[in-house]
Design a protein around this motif. Structure first.
Motif: not given
Length: 162
Positions: A45-51, A56-73
């Motif tokens: 987390m780069d906690l600033r606008p534009g940061g 990345r979440m994982t689960g016992p069922d083999g779930f593995d998912n990365a999420g990317e976003g951008c802070f706006l405010e």
């Protein structure tokens, strides 16, 4: 509010400064971001606008998912707005890979509710009603609700160890 929005509200049994800390400290976010027994082993987390906002979440069922976003405010202690439609530096993403493949923007607000409690409100804004409906059917209210409850637990634990 429109049919494009999903709203989650909780009254958390912890003061706002601790809820804020639990939401904005990557080490604390790892403890509540995914509904247990799923985990969040990586948070950036780069906690600033534009940061950058990466999880990345994982689960016992083999779930593995990365999420990317951008802070706006970011309003210290009061509000965080981020989107999955952009990555850090306001760069548009080629394709949204998490949360069903559709972009959304989240507005998360923190408000003193008195007696050491925090009113927590998360709104997920979607580009159309179909995306909102898909997100709801994916379990938005249960998933984000569970995570909000876990956020409250982590914030209370921060208070107990202070």
């Amino acid at each position: 509010m429109s049919d494009h929005d999903l709203v989650l509200e909780r009254l958390l049994d912890a003061p706002r400064d601790l809820v804020w800390r639990a939401w904005t400290d990557p080490e604390q976010v790892k403890k509540w971001w995914a509904p247990r027994p799923y985990q969040t082993p990586e948070v950036d987390m780069d906690l600033r606008p534009g940061g950058r906002f990466y999880t990345r979440m994982t689960g016992p069922d083999g779930f593995d998912n990365a999420g990317e976003g951008c802070f706006l405010e970011v309003v210290e202690g009061e509000k965080v707005v981020w989107t999955s439609a952009l990555s850090g530096g306001y760069r548009p993403v080629d394709q949204v890979e998490d949360c069903g493949g559709f972009p959304f923007t989240a507005i998360v607000a923190f408000e003193d509710a008195g007696n050491g409690k925090t009113r927590y409100r998360a709104v997920a804004l979607h580009r159309n009603a179909a995306d909102a409906d898909t997100h709801a059917k994916m379990g938005f209210h249960d998933g984000w609700g569970t995570c909000a409850d876990q956020l409250g637990e982590v914030a209370r634990e921060l208070g107990a160890t202070a």
